[in-house]
Write an enzyme that holds these catalytic residues in place. Structure first.
Site, PDB file in Angstrom:
ATOM      1  N   ARG A   1      37.457 -12.255  97.562  1.00  0.00           N
ATOM      2  CA  ARG A   1      37.550 -12.044  99.024  1.00  0.00           C
ATOM      3  C   ARG A   1      36.661 -13.068  99.702  1.00  0.00           C
ATOM      4  O   ARG A   1      35.538 -13.331  99.254  1.00  0.00           O
ATOM      5  CB  ARG A   1      37.090 -10.634  99.398  1.00  0.00           C
ATOM      6  CG  ARG A   1      36.947 -10.474 100.914  1.00  0.00           C
ATOM      7  CD  ARG A   1      36.725  -9.056 101.323  1.00  0.00           C
ATOM      8  NE  ARG A   1      37.939  -8.269 101.121  1.00  0.00           N
ATOM      9  CZ  ARG A   1      38.087  -7.012 101.569  1.00  0.00           C
ATOM     10  NH1 ARG A   1      37.087  -6.425 102.217  1.00  0.00           N
ATOM     11  NH2 ARG A   1      39.205  -6.365 101.367  1.00  0.00           N
TER      12      ARG A   1
ATOM     13  N   THR B   1      38.334  -2.305  98.170  1.00  0.00           N
ATOM     14  CA  THR B   1      38.997  -3.327  97.364  1.00  0.00           C
ATOM     15  C   THR B   1      38.154  -3.684  96.151  1.00  0.00           C
ATOM     16  O   THR B   1      38.641  -3.696  95.013  1.00  0.00           O
ATOM     17  CB  THR B   1      39.286  -4.564  98.228  1.00  0.00           C
ATOM     18  OG1 THR B   1      39.934  -4.146  99.419  1.00  0.00           O
ATOM     19  CG2 THR B   1      40.168  -5.544  97.487  1.00  0.00           C
TER      20      THR B   1
ATOM     21  N   LYS C   1      23.717 -21.992  98.597  1.00  0.00           N
ATOM     22  CA  LYS C   1      23.157 -23.338  98.356  1.00  0.00           C
ATOM     23  C   LYS C   1      24.180 -24.410  98.674  1.00  0.00           C
ATOM     24  O   LYS C   1      23.943 -25.590  98.438  1.00  0.00           O
ATOM     25  CB  LYS C   1      22.723 -23.462  96.895  1.00  0.00           C
ATOM     26  CG  LYS C   1      21.728 -22.414  96.449  1.00  0.00           C
ATOM     27  CD  LYS C   1      21.520 -22.518  94.941  1.00  0.00           C
ATOM     28  CE  LYS C   1      21.000 -21.211  94.372  1.00  0.00           C
ATOM     29  NZ  LYS C   1      21.188 -21.138  92.907  1.00  0.00           N
TER      30      LYS C   1
ATOM     31  N   HIS D   1      46.325 -10.036 102.606  1.00  0.00           N
ATOM     32  CA  HIS D   1      45.616  -9.080 101.741  1.00  0.00           C
ATOM     33  C   HIS D   1      46.674  -8.443 100.838  1.00  0.00           C
ATOM     34  O   HIS D   1      47.032  -7.276 100.986  1.00  0.00           O
ATOM     35  CB  HIS D   1      44.918  -8.035 102.617  1.00  0.00           C
ATOM     36  CG  HIS D   1      43.905  -7.177 101.917  1.00  0.00           C
ATOM     37  ND1 HIS D   1      43.767  -7.128 100.546  1.00  0.00           N
ATOM     38  CD2 HIS D   1      42.971  -6.318 102.421  1.00  0.00           C
ATOM     39  CE1 HIS D   1      42.784  -6.283 100.239  1.00  0.00           C
ATOM     40  NE2 HIS D   1      42.296  -5.775 101.360  1.00  0.00           N
TER      41      HIS D   1
HETATM   42  N1   CP Z   1      41.238  -1.812 102.861  1.00  0.00           N
HETATM   43  C1   CP Z   1      40.198  -2.622 102.530  1.00  0.00           C
HETATM   44  O1   CP Z   1      40.374  -3.819 102.307  1.00  0.00           O
HETATM   45  O2   CP Z   1      38.988  -1.990 102.522  1.00  0.00           O
HETATM   46  P1   CP Z   1      37.616  -2.698 102.125  1.00  0.00           P
HETATM   47  O3   CP Z   1      37.324  -3.723 103.200  1.00  0.00           O
HETATM   48  O4   CP Z   1      36.600  -1.599 102.075  1.00  0.00           O
HETATM   49  O5   CP Z   1      37.813  -3.381 100.816  1.00  0.00           O
END
Ligand code: CP
Length: 313
Positions: A101, A52, A80, A129
């Site tokens: 993320r 991602t 922190k 996601h």
């Molecule tokens: N599919 C996916 O989210 O892979 P990563 O965790 O490597 O970003």
């Protein structure tokens, strides 16, 4: 300001436009090579990622833009005690679009409340996601030529796997879609998703048999058991190898079925399956770069075109 926190933040028409734009980028990459010159993407990754984060960064670089950010919470001021709200407030001064993320469900939604530029949820805990889902839809559409009238078999950790939560939500927007949900009892799809399926009148079946599921599938979507979301390691060890797709099981699958996996895989697809022409998970990861290019372009256009930068605080 448009943020993408869940697939439901995009209409079917918007998804269709993103898929068409990604197809055009694949066919004519040079036409897009300078579209984001002078623009910056911030990747705020409080949780590990390979696909991602790097596909977001590759996407922005291939659009002629620049990238800044961090790849772990430990290299940010989160260590922190800085909040997500303050982090996105600050980063909105430096970047035109943010991909974030975070291990906590809802973190990207909180970020969207405080950001002055578009926030893209790059995965929030076991919740959603959406850009993985766009990746999945692009891959399915390129191979099946449609998103309507498909039977999807989703297999593995349906409880903690945010990719399957987002994919089901997105596919519920299409017609005549059927779901076969294959998991151990302890890793069943969450009730809130099943309730949405019930409310929408969708056909779905829950089973613990991969063999039964794949025999009916147009798309088999394998997932990893999400070790990092288990409170108890013994439970993870007991459940991690519940399903392993191998050459023998592939013999039971329809000739036209395609196999997707958001990756990373651990043990749930044997390497021998990689050479099967139905195995598309590596191509799927490449599609992730192109659909993220399409999304970045679209959000930046919606945020005010390419003439002026995101407003400073
Ligand atoms: N599919 C996916 O989210 O892979 P990563 O965790 O490597 O970003």
């Amino acid at each position: 300001m448009k943020h993408v926190i869940s697939p439901l933040d995009l209409t079917v028409e918007e998804i269709d436009r993103l898929l068409a734009l990604a197809d055009d980028i694949i066919d004519h990459p040079q036409a897009y090579a300078h579209k984001c010159a002078g623009k910056k993407l911030a990747t705020l990754f409080f949780e590990p990622s390979t696909r991602t984060r790097l596909s977001f960064e590759a996407a922005m670089l291939e659009l002629g833009g620049s990238v800044l950010g961090f790849s772990s919470a430990s290299s940010s001021s989160a260590t922190k005690g800085e909040s997500v709200a303050d982090t996105v407030r600050i980063v909105g001064n430096y970047a035109d679009v943010i991909a974030m993320r975070h291990p906590k469900e809802g973190a990207a939604g909180v970020g969207a409340l405080f950001a002055k530029c578009p926030i893209i949820n790059a995965g929030d805990g076991g919740h959603q996601h959406p850009t993985q889902t766009l990746t999945d839809l692009l891959t399915i559409h390129r191979h099946k030529g449609r998103l309507n009238g498909l039977t999807l078999c989703l297999c593995g950790d349906l409880k903690f796997g945010r990719t399957v939560h987002s994919l089901v939500r997105a596919m519920m927007r299409y017609q005549d879609v059927r779901f076969i949900l294959v998991s151990p009892d302890e890793l069943r799809m969450p009730t809130y998703i099943l309730d949405e399926l019930d409310a929408g009148g969708f056909a779905y079946e829950e089973t613990d048999s991969l063999e039964k599921g794949l025999a009916q599938a147009d798309v088999l979507y394998m997932t990893r058991v999400q070790q990092e979301r288990f409170a108890n390691r013994e439970d993870y060890l007991r459940l991690r190898d519940s399903y392993i797709l191998d050459g023998e099981k592939m013999k039971l699958a329809p000739a036209e079925m395609i196999v997707l996996h958001p990756l990373p895989r651990v043990n749930e697809i044997a390497p021998e399956v990689d050479d099967d022409p139905r195995a598309l998970y590596f191509e799927q990861a490449l599609c992730g770069k192109y659909i993220r290019m399409a999304l970045i372009l679209t959000l930046l256009e919606q945020a005010g075109g390419f003439e002026k930068p995101c407003a400073a605080q």
